[in-house]
Structures are given as structure tokens and as C-alpha cells.
Design a protein around this motif. Structure first.
Motif, PDB file in Angstrom:
ATOM      1  N   VAL A   1       5.782  11.620  -9.607  1.00  0.00           N
ATOM      2  CA  VAL A   1       6.794  12.348  -7.955  1.00  0.00           C
ATOM      3  C   VAL A   1       6.519  13.595  -8.527  1.00  0.00           C
ATOM      4  O   VAL A   1       6.603  13.990  -6.939  1.00  0.00           O
ATOM      5  CB  VAL A   1       8.186  11.416  -8.712  1.00  0.00           C
TER       6      VAL A   1
ATOM      7  N   HIS B   1       4.423  15.959  -6.033  1.00  0.00           N
ATOM      8  CA  HIS B   1       4.091  15.897  -5.066  1.00  0.00           C
ATOM      9  C   HIS B   1       3.632  17.796  -4.548  1.00  0.00           C
ATOM     10  O   HIS B   1       3.410  16.678  -3.437  1.00  0.00           O
ATOM     11  CB  HIS B   1       5.983  15.247  -4.772  1.00  0.00           C
ATOM     12  N   ARG B   2       5.208  18.194  -5.170  1.00  0.00           N
ATOM     13  CA  ARG B   2       4.759  19.580  -4.214  1.00  0.00           C
ATOM     14  C   ARG B   2       2.901  20.027  -4.628  1.00  0.00           C
ATOM     15  O   ARG B   2       2.220  20.232  -3.492  1.00  0.00           O
ATOM     16  CB  ARG B   2       5.202  20.314  -5.064  1.00  0.00           C
TER      17      ARG B   2
ATOM     18  N   LEU C   1      -4.385  12.311 -10.575  1.00  0.00           N
ATOM     19  CA  LEU C   1      -3.110  12.002 -11.164  1.00  0.00           C
ATOM     20  C   LEU C   1      -3.295  11.341 -12.824  1.00  0.00           C
ATOM     21  O   LEU C   1      -2.100  11.716 -13.231  1.00  0.00           O
ATOM     22  CB  LEU C   1      -2.014  11.700 -10.754  1.00  0.00           C
TER      23      LEU C   1
ATOM     24  N   ALA D   1      -2.347   7.191   2.757  1.00  0.00           N
ATOM     25  CA  ALA D   1      -1.400   5.465   1.933  1.00  0.00           C
ATOM     26  C   ALA D   1      -2.595   4.219   2.326  1.00  0.00           C
ATOM     27  O   ALA D   1      -2.732   3.677   1.304  1.00  0.00           O
ATOM     28  CB  ALA D   1       0.129   5.827   1.591  1.00  0.00           C
TER      29      ALA D   1
ATOM     30  N   THR E   1       0.262  17.886  -4.506  1.00  0.00           N
ATOM     31  CA  THR E   1      -0.298  17.146  -4.123  1.00  0.00           C
ATOM     32  C   THR E   1      -0.452  16.675  -2.546  1.00  0.00           C
ATOM     33  O   THR E   1       0.594  17.102  -1.287  1.00  0.00           O
ATOM     34  CB  THR E   1       0.032  15.430  -4.605  1.00  0.00           C
ATOM     35  N   LYS E   2      -1.348  16.097  -1.936  1.00  0.00           N
ATOM     36  CA  LYS E   2      -0.993  15.762   0.384  1.00  0.00           C
ATOM     37  C   LYS E   2      -1.250  14.146  -0.125  1.00  0.00           C
ATOM     38  O   LYS E   2      -1.545  13.744  -0.768  1.00  0.00           O
ATOM     39  CB  LYS E   2      -2.094  16.645   0.760  1.00  0.00           C
ATOM     40  N   GLY E   3      -1.184  14.375   1.464  1.00  0.00           N
ATOM     41  CA  GLY E   3      -1.256  12.412   1.783  1.00  0.00           C
ATOM     42  C   GLY E   3      -0.037  12.279   2.395  1.00  0.00           C
ATOM     43  O   GLY E   3       1.055  11.932   1.489  1.00  0.00           O
TER      44      GLY E   3
ATOM     45  N   SER F   1       2.062   4.912  -3.587  1.00  0.00           N
ATOM     46  CA  SER F   1       0.909   5.776  -3.252  1.00  0.00           C
ATOM     47  C   SER F   1       1.797   7.302  -3.293  1.00  0.00           C
ATOM     48  O   SER F   1       3.827   7.110  -3.492  1.00  0.00           O
ATOM     49  CB  SER F   1       1.072   5.762  -1.618  1.00  0.00           C
ATOM     50  N   ARG F   2       2.001   8.546  -2.912  1.00  0.00           N
ATOM     51  CA  ARG F   2       2.443   9.251  -2.924  1.00  0.00           C
ATOM     52  C   ARG F   2       3.625   8.949  -2.060  1.00  0.00           C
ATOM     53  O   ARG F   2       4.755   9.258  -2.337  1.00  0.00           O
ATOM     54  CB  ARG F   2       1.351  10.618  -2.559  1.00  0.00           C
ATOM     55  N   PHE F   3       3.508   8.729  -0.590  1.00  0.00           N
ATOM     56  CA  PHE F   3       4.898   8.613   0.398  1.00  0.00           C
ATOM     57  C   PHE F   3       6.050   7.517  -0.517  1.00  0.00           C
ATOM     58  O   PHE F   3       6.467   8.178  -0.655  1.00  0.00           O
ATOM     59  CB  PHE F   3       3.374   8.253   1.438  1.00  0.00           C
TER      60      PHE F   3
ATOM     61  N   LEU G   1      11.614  18.663  -6.549  1.00  0.00           N
ATOM     62  CA  LEU G   1      10.321  18.486  -6.909  1.00  0.00           C
ATOM     63  C   LEU G   1       9.843  18.618  -5.068  1.00  0.00           C
ATOM     64  O   LEU G   1       8.210  18.736  -5.935  1.00  0.00           O
ATOM     65  CB  LEU G   1       9.787  17.401  -7.091  1.00  0.00           C
TER      66      LEU G   1
ATOM     67  N   ILE H   1       1.603   8.590   5.203  1.00  0.00           N
ATOM     68  CA  ILE H   1       1.513   7.137   5.664  1.00  0.00           C
ATOM     69  C   ILE H   1      -0.248   6.829   6.385  1.00  0.00           C
ATOM     70  O   ILE H   1      -0.376   5.743   5.107  1.00  0.00           O
ATOM     71  CB  ILE H   1       1.949   7.077   6.453  1.00  0.00           C
TER      72      ILE H   1
ATOM     73  N   ARG I   1       0.963  -1.320  -0.264  1.00  0.00           N
ATOM     74  CA  ARG I   1      -0.095  -0.266  -0.483  1.00  0.00           C
ATOM     75  C   ARG I   1       1.592   1.295   0.374  1.00  0.00           C
ATOM     76  O   ARG I   1       0.768   2.262  -0.600  1.00  0.00           O
ATOM     77  CB  ARG I   1      -0.993   0.433   1.417  1.00  0.00           C
ATOM     78  N   LEU I   2       2.088   1.654   0.985  1.00  0.00           N
ATOM     79  CA  LEU I   2       3.082   1.889   0.645  1.00  0.00           C
ATOM     80  C   LEU I   2       3.845   2.729  -0.533  1.00  0.00           C
ATOM     81  O   LEU I   2       3.599   4.052  -0.079  1.00  0.00           O
ATOM     82  CB  LEU I   2       3.091   2.290   2.148  1.00  0.00           C
TER      83      LEU I   2
ATOM     84  N   GLU J   1      -5.360  10.265  -6.543  1.00  0.00           N
ATOM     85  CA  GLU J   1      -4.716   8.866  -8.236  1.00  0.00           C
ATOM     86  C   GLU J   1      -5.063   9.367  -9.019  1.00  0.00           C
ATOM     87  O   GLU J   1      -4.131   9.621  -9.504  1.00  0.00           O
ATOM     88  CB  GLU J   1      -4.347   8.082  -6.675  1.00  0.00           C
TER      89      GLU J   1
END
Lengths: 325, 268
Positions: free
Chosen positions: B113, B116-117, B140, B126, B119-121, A187-189, A206, B123, A183-184, B137
Motif C-alpha cells: 500500500v 501507492h504514491r 513491487l 486492475a 505507482t499508477k493504475g 491491485s493497486r486500486f 501515504l 480500475i 481482479r480489483l 506488480e
């Protein structure tokens, strides 16, 4: 171009195939003797450890030679809290994990400013220091003698007395660990972590706070390591400093690279292979070490990105090819 | 399409102000008291012979290192001394002279990627994937496809970034930077290593993204590219700004001609 339905079938296969492999192995173990259960149990524990280490070394592309330190904290945490202070395993498990996470954050904050070999050396030292402490602080850890009388996993009065029951619990925890990792990753993370592995300057440009994400990955790896250490303590009922020594680092690296570093299932698959291989080779008597080495080297030659990446490639649409060795 | 901006430049508000920036490395003065302004909506180029201090200036602006003295203001806020990621978060996004892609990621993932700037979110998002995270998502995916289409890399979306030819890697880097929705895009020698066709494609892309409202500051060696796209040019030589003006003015400036066509150039 592959049609969406085929792609999704393939991705479903990619998800389900490793689950099936893990469940099959566990199923076979449950029908086998106690010794096999122990071996597979070890594999599951290492699988958890490596899945965590993969956050830091795989996704984020950093080196840590000292993750055994956090397994040590988890193991001794559970041993002391349960064996010495008669806590329940579950709160001991989480308290040890939280403690490891906090230690990882405090140590990681300055240490992770280092890069490459320097980071490797610093983390290696961390493992050595923890090892020394576990030997020297006898009043707390009982030194070389080790800590025995750790109860098996359980909740309240309900104890998982038999090894097979414990193996089921380990498998469930391993699958949850991999699920979290999957899951991680996607994702964005997870993308931020993998961006750091690709190019720190670009990630920074970035807007990715590189230092913060590295630290998070390090802490996550420590949480997994601590969990693995605690589970080991409960599964075997005994720990000593040697259990969390340098051999653990070598072992986990082998698993990580063999299974496929940076992939979701690779670490667990690697842990299974590396744990079981010696047992299959036992019949070869004095030749078994040689055979073991040959097999490991061959896998790394023919699947340089690990077994999981190799198998995963079979299920991937053609357009994605380009994994030049 | 770029006929009138000469007048605009003086009217529009300044997005980036470089104020008396001096950068010394030991005894070497790489940037000596450089000042200039980049107007909002402009395409501004910094040119100069090799070793003139262009990349150093870029590194100072983007926060790679703080200047020895002087200040940089972005969007009316001082950014001198801020860490690089914070400057990027503010909307000043740069690319590198040597392409810095995430090689193990696919072309599409590279662009993701980039978001990133904006978007938010973390752990928790996710792990539990609440509705907004799923919607983000999905959004995106759509915007990634759009950006890849913008730079002409749609067919390569699922390839690993490392297998792209060099020219396409450059375009991918631009697409990724655009994903971050920069107010100001810094391009460090974007045409380096490109052939004529690829440079053409790059120039077209720069013009298109200016039309989208992105302000561009580029350091460049390739004069044909600069003369084609830039609305305003600052020239530096031996770390000092020696001229500034429109492409037409720069072409005929005697100091610039001297710097480029000989004189006492001894630097590397």
C-alpha cells in the motif's frame, strides 16, 4: 516456509474450489424443478448484489444500509424501459446501471463525508426515500400495484424464455461479477480500498485520496446493485416496491457476514447459503425459523469471519495463521 | 558516521520551511509563531515537554489541519491548507504516534500500500492488467521484499500485521512510509512504547535511511534516541520555540535545561 509450488497449488485450489461449488449448485438446480431454479436464481441475483456491496462494506470498510436504493433504480429502470417503452433488455440494463452509477456519485459525494453511524443513517435514509418514491410516483412506477409484464432477458429477438436458460445467464453474470471483484481486490486500486478500511489516517498519509476511493467503491456497489435489480425484474417479470424494501438490506447483510465480508467469494457463498437454507429446513415445519436462527448464529460463532474465510484458511500456508477470533 | 553534518546543515538547501506558524484551538495557543527550517538530507528533531505542542505542529505540517496563521513550504512549494493526501503525494510522508497499521492486511501487503504514491493504475489497469501493470506488480514484490529486509521483517512478511509485537509494528510503519519514497519523512514519537533494544533498532534504521538520502523530521520524547540520531534539534515549550541547534548546543542550553528540569511547568 512453504515451497512456492505448494503455495501456488493451494492458491489454485482456493480459486477453483468456490467456482466448483457455485457450478455444482447451479448444475443441481438445472436438473431440478422450477421452484428450485427460482430459489437458486434469487441466490445468484443476491450474490451479485452482495459482491457489489462488499466493495463498499468489505474492502473499504464503510457502512451502507441503503444499497437497496440502487437495486430499486435498476429494477424500475429495466421494468419501465422494457415493459413500458419496449426497449431491448440489454441496453435497458446498461442505461439503468449508468443512471444508478451517476445517482450514486451525486449522492455519495456529500454523503460519504460522514462516518460510522452517521453514514449508516444517511444511507438508510437513501433506501427509505427511494422506497417512498417507488410507492408515490404512481404514474411512473404504478405504485403498490407493482410493475408487471417485464420481458425475460435476451438479446434482440433471442429471448431466454425458460427459467433454466435465465439461470445460466445469471450464473455467468455472477461469475463475471466475482471475477471483477477478485481482479480489483488484488491491485493497486483494491489495496487502496482495503487500506481505508484499515486506517483512514494512514491511508491518507501515504497519499491515498480517501474521499475519492470511497466514492468509487460506493459507485461500484451501486452498479452491481443496479444490475441485480434489473436481473430480478427480468427473472421474475414483476417488481413492486416491497421487493427492494428494508428486508433486502437485512437479507444482504446476513449473506455478507455469513459468507465472509471482505473476501472475494464470501458474498456469493453467503447468498447461496442464506437462500437455500430455508428450503432445506422446510421439513421441520414450525421449527424451521428456530433451526434457521440457530444455524446462522452457530456459523457466526464458529466462523466469525464467515464461511469463506474459514474454508479459505484450510488452503492457506500455515505461516499466515493468526486470525484470532 | 555523523561527524561532519553540522557544517552541511547550513549549506544544504532547505526542504521544509515552517514560517511563523500559529495554531489556536479556541483560547488555547498550541503553537505560537514557530519558525524553523529542515535542511535537505538532515535528521531534524523537534523536542519539548509533554503538551508543548509538538504533535500539533506535526499535524499542521502534514495537513491534518491548517494553521491559524503562518505558512509551511515544502520543496519550495507552499503546502499550507492542502489536503493531507495531496501533501503526501508531494513527498511529505508521516507516521503516527499511535501505530496506524492496516491490521487485516499482511505485513507485505501493508508495504505494498505504501507504494501507492509512486505507482499508477486504477480500475481499468486492475481489470485488464496490461503489461506495464504486471511489470509494476512484479517490481513491487521485489521492492517490498527489499524494504522488509531493510527493517528486518522478512520472516514476518506473510503474517497479519496485527499479530506483530509493538516494536515490529513500528518498524513496519517505517517500512511502509519508506515505500512511498518520501523526500521528507515525519516520524511522530517513533520510540514511544519501545523497549531499549527496540529503540536501538529503530535508531539504527533511522540512521540507515538517512544514508539512503531521506530527510527525516522527528518529534520525540526519548532523549537518548534524539541525541543519537539528530543532526539538528528545535526545542519547543508552551507552544513556543525556545532554542535550536546541534545536539551538543541543546544539551548545554540553559533555557532548555530549565524547560526540562522544572521551572513552572504546569501543562499536561
Amino acid at each position: 516456509m512453504t515451497s512456492p509450488s505448494i503455495t501456488s497449488t493451494r492458491s489454485l485450489l482456493r480459486t477453483l474450489a468456490p467456482v466448483a461449488v457455485v457450478l455444482t449448485v447451479m448444475g443441481i438446480a438445472l436438473m431440478s424443478s422450477g421452484y428450485v431454479v427460482t430459489v437458486i436464481g434469487f441466490a445468484a441475483i443476491y450474490g451479485i448484489f452482495c459482491t457489489g456491496l462488499n466493495f463498499f462494506m468489505g474492502y473499504t470498510g464503510q457502512a451502507s444500509f441503503g444499497q437497496n436504493a440502487f437495486a430499486c433504480l435498476g429494477g424500475y429502470g429495466s421494468a419501465i424501459l422494457c415493459g413500458g417503452l419496449y426497449w431491448d433488455p440489454l441496453p435497458a440494463f446498461f442505461v439503468s446501471m449508468a443512471f444508478s452509477g451517476i445517482v450514486a456519485a451525486i449522492i455519495g459525494y456529500p454523503t460519504l463525508k460522514l462516518r460510522g453511524h452517521y453514514l449508516a443513517m444517511a444511507t438508510f435514509a437513501l433506501g427509505l426515500i427511494t422506497y417512498e418514491i417507488s410507492i408515490e410516483w404512481v404514474s411512473l412506477t404504478q405504485g403498490y400495484m407493482g410493475y408487471s409484464g417485464i420481458p425475460p432477458l435476451g438479446v434482440g429477438k433471442f429471448e431466454l424464455v425458460s427459467e433454466k436458460h435465465q439461470l445460466i445467464a445469471l450464473t455467468v453474470i455472477l461469475l463475471v461479477g466475482i471475477w471483477i471483484s477478485t481482479r480489483l481486490r488484488d491491485s493497486r486500486f483494491g489495496r487502496a480500498l482495503r487500506a481505508i478500511a484499515g486506517s483512514e489516517p494512514a491511508a491518507q498519509a501515504l497519499g491515498v485520496n480517501v474521499a475519492r476511493y470511497k466514492l468509487l467503491a460506493f459507485v461500484i456497489a451501486a452498479l452491481y446493485a443496479s444490475a441485480a435489480g434489473s436481473l430480478f425484474a427480468h427473472f421474475i417479470g414483476f417488481i413492486s416496491p416491497e421487493v427492494f424494501g428494508g428486508a433486502m438490506v437485512v437479507q444482504s447483510f446476513t449473506m455478507l457476514y455469513l459468507g465472509g465480508i471482505g473476501t472475494t467469494w464470501g458474498p456469493a457463498i453467503g447468498a447461496l447459503i442464506v437462500s437455500m437454507l430455508p428450503e432445506f429446513l422446510r421439513g421441520l415445519k414450525e421449527m424451521q425459523d428456530i433451526a434457521y436462527a440457530i444455524i446462522l448464529v452457530s456459523i457466526l460463532i464458529f466462523a466469525p469471519r464467515g464461511v469463506f474465510a474459514l474454508i479459505g484458511g484450510w488452503f492457506r500456508p500455515k505461516a499466515k495463521e493468526g486470525d484470532a477470533p | 558516521m555523523s561527524a561532519s553534518p553540522t557544517m552541511n546543515a547550513s549549506v544544504a538547501k532547505s526542504l521544509l520551511s515552517v514560517k511563523n506558524v500559529t495554531m489556536k484551538f479556541g483560547g488555547l495557543v498550541a503553537n505560537d509563531d514557530i519558525s524553523f527550517e529542515v535542511a535537505e538530507g538532515s535528521i531534524h528533531a523537534v523536542i519539548g515537554p509533554n503538551g508543548a505542542g509538538k504533535t500539533t505542529l506535526f499535524n499542521v505540517i502534514s495537513g491534518f489541519f491548517p494553521p491559524t496563521s503562518g505558512a509551511v513550504e515544502f520543496d519550495s512549494q507552499p503546502i499550507t491548507g492542502l489536503p493531507q493526501h495531496a501533501i503526501a503525494q508531494a513527498g511529505l510522508v508521516r507516521t503516527y504516534q499511535l501505530v496506524q497499521l492496516f491490521k487485516d492486511l499482511t505485513v507485505a501487503e501493508n508495504v505494498r500500500v505504501g507504494f501507492h504514491r509512486v505507482t499508477k493504475g486504477g480500475i481499468a489497469a486492475a481489470l485488464f492488467r496490461p503489461g506495464w501493470a504486471k511489470a509494476q506488480e512484479a517490481d513491487l514484490t521485489r521492492r517490498t521484499a527489499e524494504l522488509l529486509n531493510f527493517v528486518g521483517l522478512t520472516a514476518q512478511a506473510e503474517m497479519k500485521a496485527e499479530v506483530l509485537p509493538y516494536g515490529q509494528q513500528r518498524l513496519l510503519e517505517v517500512a511502509r512510509a519508506l515505500a512511498a519514497e518520501p523526500k521528507l519523512l515525519l516520524l511522530d514519537e517513533p520510540a514511544a512504547g519501545l523497549n531499549v533494544q527496540e529503540t536501538d533498532q529503530l535508531a539504527a534504521t533511522i540512521e540507515k535511511l538517512s544514508a539512503r538520502g531521506v530527510t527525516v523530521l522527528l518529534v520525540e520524547h526519548d532523549m537518548s534516541l534524539v541525541m543519537r540520531v539528530a543532526r539538528r534539534i528545535s526545542v519547543i515549550d508552551f507552544g513556543r520555540k525556545i532554542a535550536e541547534g546541534t545536539p551538543a548546543e541543546i544539551k548545554t542550553n540553559p533555557d532548555v535545561l530549565a524547560a526540562y528540569l522544572g521551572g513552572t511547568e504546569t501543562d499536561a
